[in-house]
Design a protein around this motif. Sequence first.
Motif, PDB file in Angstrom:
ATOM      1  N   THR A   1       1.535  -0.278   8.759  1.00 27.06           N
ATOM      2  CA  THR A   1      -0.668  -0.274   9.293  1.00 27.06           C
ATOM      3  C   THR A   1       0.367  -1.286  10.662  1.00 27.06           C
ATOM      4  O   THR A   1      -0.088  -0.969  11.703  1.00 27.06           O
ATOM      5  CB  THR A   1      -0.643  -1.898   8.658  1.00 27.06           C
ATOM      6  OG1 THR A   1      -0.780  -1.252   7.286  1.00 27.06           O
ATOM      7  CG2 THR A   1      -2.017  -2.428   9.434  1.00 27.06           C
TER       8      THR A   1
ATOM      9  N   ASP B   1       0.489   6.700   8.961  1.00 28.10           N
ATOM     10  CA  ASP B   1      -0.203   7.076   7.808  1.00 28.10           C
ATOM     11  C   ASP B   1      -1.161   6.755   7.201  1.00 28.10           C
ATOM     12  O   ASP B   1      -0.311   6.175   6.058  1.00 28.10           O
ATOM     13  CB  ASP B   1       1.427   7.563   7.822  1.00 28.10           C
ATOM     14  CG  ASP B   1       1.313   8.731   6.866  1.00 28.10           C
ATOM     15  OD1 ASP B   1       0.047   9.429   6.024  1.00 28.10           O
ATOM     16  OD2 ASP B   1       2.284   9.677   6.838  1.00 28.10           O
ATOM     17  N   SER B   2      -2.378   7.345   6.809  1.00 29.03           N
ATOM     18  CA  SER B   2      -2.848   6.503   5.807  1.00 29.03           C
ATOM     19  C   SER B   2      -2.287   6.881   4.211  1.00 29.03           C
ATOM     20  O   SER B   2      -2.626   6.053   2.854  1.00 29.03           O
ATOM     21  CB  SER B   2      -4.465   6.104   6.051  1.00 29.03           C
ATOM     22  OG  SER B   2      -4.963   8.118   5.729  1.00 29.03           O
TER      23      SER B   2
END
Length: 51
Positions: free
Chosen positions: A24, A30-31
């Motif tokens: 985060t 990178d979601s």
Amino acid sequence: MATTHQTALETKHSLLDRRIADETARPQPDSVRIASLKKQKLRLKEEIATL
């Protein structure tokens, strides 16, 4: 009293928490990876709860 297995699960849970925080904090998080880590963390939490 925590068993060795439960302690190992709690350690993995904490490590996943740290990995989520690290991801985060990146400039472009990178979601998909974050979602995957959160799912793993939830599975561990559920397993710990059943002990």
